[in-house]
Design an enzyme around this catalytic site. Structure first.
Site, short mmCIF file in Angstrom:
data_model
loop_
_atom_site.label_atom_id
_atom_site.label_comp_id
_atom_site.label_asym_id
_atom_site.label_seq_id
_atom_site.Cartn_x
_atom_site.Cartn_y
_atom_site.Cartn_z
CB THR A 120 -6.17 7.84 1.54
OG1 THR A 120 -5.91 6.82 2.47
CG2 THR A 120 -7.57 8.41 1.75
CD GLU A 167 -5.40 2.96 -0.27
OE1 GLU A 167 -4.60 2.40 -1.04
OE2 GLU A 167 -5.22 3.06 0.96
CE LYS A 223 -2.90 2.40 7.33
NZ LYS A 223 -3.84 2.89 6.31
NE ARG A 245 -7.38 6.64 9.59
CZ ARG A 245 -6.72 6.38 8.46
NH1 ARG A 245 -5.46 5.95 8.51
NH2 ARG A 245 -7.29 6.54 7.30
NE ARG A 264 4.45 14.87 10.29
CZ ARG A 264 3.87 13.82 9.69
NH1 ARG A 264 3.62 12.74 10.37
NH2 ARG A 264 3.56 13.87 8.41
CG ASP A 296 -5.43 0.38 3.59
OD1 ASP A 296 -5.40 -0.73 4.14
OD2 ASP A 296 -4.54 1.24 3.76
CD GLU A 317 -7.66 12.86 4.22
OE1 GLU A 317 -7.87 11.66 3.93
OE2 GLU A 317 -7.22 13.69 3.40
CB THR A 357 -7.36 -4.81 2.16
OG1 THR A 357 -6.35 -4.50 3.13
CG2 THR A 357 -7.28 -3.83 1.00
CG HIS A 409 -4.39 10.81 2.46
ND1 HIS A 409 -5.41 10.72 3.39
CD2 HIS A 409 -3.47 9.87 2.83
CE1 HIS A 409 -5.14 9.76 4.26
NE2 HIS A 409 -3.96 9.23 3.95
CD GLU A 418 -5.89 4.70 4.59
OE1 GLU A 418 -5.25 3.93 3.84
OE2 GLU A 418 -5.35 5.42 5.45
CG ASP A 449 -2.02 1.03 1.10
OD1 ASP A 449 -2.53 1.24 -0.03
OD2 ASP A 449 -2.39 1.64 2.12
CD GLN A 482 -2.48 4.50 10.57
OE1 GLN A 482 -3.71 4.47 10.47
NE2 GLN A 482 -1.70 4.98 9.63
CE1 TYR A 495 -0.29 9.15 4.18
CE2 TYR A 495 1.94 10.00 3.95
CZ TYR A 495 0.69 10.04 4.56
OH TYR A 495 0.47 10.96 5.56
MN MN Z 1 -3.95 2.98 2.62
#
Ligand code: MN
Length: 417
Positions: free
Chosen positions: A348, A200, A252, A236, A141, A232, A362, A256, A132, A198, A125, A239, A127
Site C-alpha cells: 500500500t 499499489e 487477501k 481487515r 499496536r 490488493d 488509514e 486482486t 503505511h 490497497e 505482495d 485479516q 509492505y
Molecule cells: Mn497489499
C-alpha cells in the site's frame, strides 16, 4: 523530456494517458477479433497480431502477438523489448513513412474489450511504504511499536494468489470468512464488514531466474518488463483474526485487481527518482546502485452506487522505502526461482498526511473517523455497490505517461453453500 508527436492525433493531447512517449502493452478483443496483444496510442489500439501478420513487427521466428498475453514477448528478453519499442516509435512517429499501412491496423479503444495483459505466474505482495507501515502499526499496536524490528532492513512480503488476479472492470464479491470480535469467545462466519482497498503499483517480472540463482538489485531492475496499478483488496476483520503467525491468507486471497495496460520502464525512465534516505544502512545485497523509483502521481476515487466518482486520496510512488528492484533482489536472495509473468505488489502506497493514505483503514483511522462523501453518505470501509478506482500518471511537460484506470465494483457476498 517533452511530448513526442505522432500522426495519431489523439495521442498528442496533453490529456491522454497514452502519448507516443508511453506505448503500453495490453490484451484486447472486439466483436470480431479474439483476444490478442495490442498497444495503446491516444484513443486507439494497435492490433499487434495484425501488425505481425503484415510483417510490420517481427520479433521472433514464431508469432508472439496472436495470443491473449504478453508472456511470449517477455520471454524474448530485454534486447527484444528495446527493439519492439524502437519499431513502434518508428511506425507511429509524426513523420513515419508507414502511416497508411499502420493506420489500417488501429482500432478505436471504445470498440475494444480489455483483458488481463499477462498470464500471472505467481503473485507476491510487499509492505514497502514506511508511512503505511507506521500508520497500520500505530492503529493496531500503538505509536511506540509501530514499525516491526525487521522493517528497516528488508522489504517484508508474503506469497499471494495468482489465481484471483483480475483485470480492471471485473466485479468482486464481498468475501465471507471467519471474524472474531473482542466481545465474543467464538468466531463467527459471514461477510466481511471491514472490506478495504490497497493502492499499489504492481511490477511485472519479464525475465525468469533459475532456482539457486540470486540476482543483484541492478540485475533485478533490468528484469522488470513493466508496471500496472494494483488494488490488493483486503478484508481487515478476516485479516485481524487469521494473520498470526503466518501472515495474510483468506483476507487477501479473494481478489486482486490490476489496470489493463503494462507501462514499460522505458516510458517511465524520465521520471526515475531515488528511494528516500536510509535511517539504517541496508545490507549490501539490497543497496540501490541508481534511482529505481518513479515519480508517479496516484489517486484513489470512490463512486457510490448511482453517484459520481470523487477523489478520496492522492499520493506518489516516489514515497516508497523500497523499490520493485530491491523487492525482486530480496525475493531471489534465498535462491527462490522467479518466473516470467510474476507479479510483485509494491505494498500500500501512503504519503505522510491524511488525504495521502492508500487504504480506507488509514483514511478512516481504523474505522474511527468516517469519510464524508459528496452525496452526503459516509464511509469507514467499502460498501456493496461502491466502485473503487485507482489512477496513476507520471506528469511530463505538456504530456503524461498514464496507466488508465484500475476499477472494481463490490457485489454482495455470495451465500455460503
Ligand atoms: Mn497489499
Amino acid at each position: 523530456m517533452t511530448l513526442l508527436t505522432s500522426w495519431v492525433e489523439s495521442a498528442n493531447s496533453a490529456d491522454t494517458d497514452f502519448p507516443l512517449n508511453n506505448l503500453p502493452y495490453g490484451v484486447f478483443s472486439t466483436n470480431s477479433l479474439d483476444p490478442r496483444c495490442g498497444v495503446a496510442i491516444g484513443d486507439m489500439v494497435l492490433d499487434m497480431a495484425a501488425a505481425e501478420n503484415a510483417g510490420l513487427v517481427v520479433l521472433d521466428d514464431a508469432p508472439v502477438f496472436d495470443v491473449p498475453y504478453w508472456n511470449d514477448v517477455m520471454d524474448l528478453g530485454p534486447d527484444a523489448w528495446k527493439m519492439l519499442r524502437l519499431r513502434l516509435m518508428a511506425m507511429l512517429t509524426a513523420d513515419s513513412a508507414e502511416q497508411s499501412a499502420v493506420a489500417a491496423l488501429l482500432i478505436p479503444m471504445s470498440e475494444t474489450r480489455l483483458h488481463l495483459p499477462m498470464v500471472v505466474s505467481e503473485y507476491t505482495d510487499f509492505y514497502s511504504s514506511r508511512h503505511h507501515a507506521v500508520n497500520v502499526g500505530t492503529i493496531f499496536r500503538g505509536a511506540a511499536n509501530a514499525l516491526p524490528p525487521n522493517w528497516l532492513h528488508m522489504p517484508i512480503g508474503y506469497n499471494g494468489r495468482a489465481s484471483t488476479v483480475v483485470v480492471s472492470g471485473t466485479d468482486i464479491h464481498r468475501p465471507n470468512g471467519q471474524i472474531k470480535s473482542s466481545d465474543n469467545d467464538m468466531p463467527t462466519f459471514g461477510p466481511s464488514q471491514r472490506l478495504d482497498i490497497e493502492l499499489e503499483l504492481g511490477a511485472v517480472v519479464g525475465t525468469s531466474t533459475d532456482m539457486g540463482t540470486p540476482v543483484s538489485v541492478a540485475q533485478a531492475d533490468e528484469m522488470i518488463f513493466g508496471y500496472v496499478l494494483l488494488n490488493d483488496w483486503s478484508a481487515r476483520d478476516i485479516q485481524a483474526w487469521e494473520y498470526q503467525p503466518l501472515g495474510p491468507f483468506q483476507a487477501k486471497a479473494f481478489a486482486t485487481s490490476v489496470s489493463p495496460w503494462i507501462v514499460t520502464p522505458a516510458a517511465l525512465d524520465p521520471f526515475r527518482t531515488s528511494t528516500p534516505e536510509r535511517e539504517t544502512e541496508l545490507l549490501d545485497y539490497l543497496k540501490e546502485p541508481r534511482p529505481m523509483l518513479f515519480d508517479i502521481d496516484l489517486s484513489v476515487l470512490i463512486q457510490p452506487p448511482g453517484g459520481t466518482h470523487e477523489v478520496i486520496a492522492r499520493t506518489n510512488y516516489k514515497t516508497m522505502y523500497y523499490s520493485a528492484a530491491q523487492q525482486l533482489a530480496h525475493h531471489s536472495s534465498s535462491g527462490c526461482a522467479m518466473n516470467t509473468g510474476d507479479l510483485l505488489g509494491s505494498g500500500t502506497i501512503s504519503g505522510p498526511d491524511k488525504g495521502t493514505y492508500g487504504s480506507m483503514l488509514e483514511l478512516s483511522w481504523g474505522g474511527s473517523a468516517p469519510l464524508s462523501l459528496a452525496d452526503g453518505s459516509t464511509r469507514t470501509f467499502v460498501e456493496d455497490g461502491d466502485t473503487m478506482i485507482l489512477t496513476g500518471r507520471a506528469q511530463g511537460s505538456g504530456y503524461r505517461v498514464g496507466f488508465g484506470a484500475c476499477a472494481g465494483t463490490i457485489l454482495p457476498a455470495v451465500s455460503f453453500p
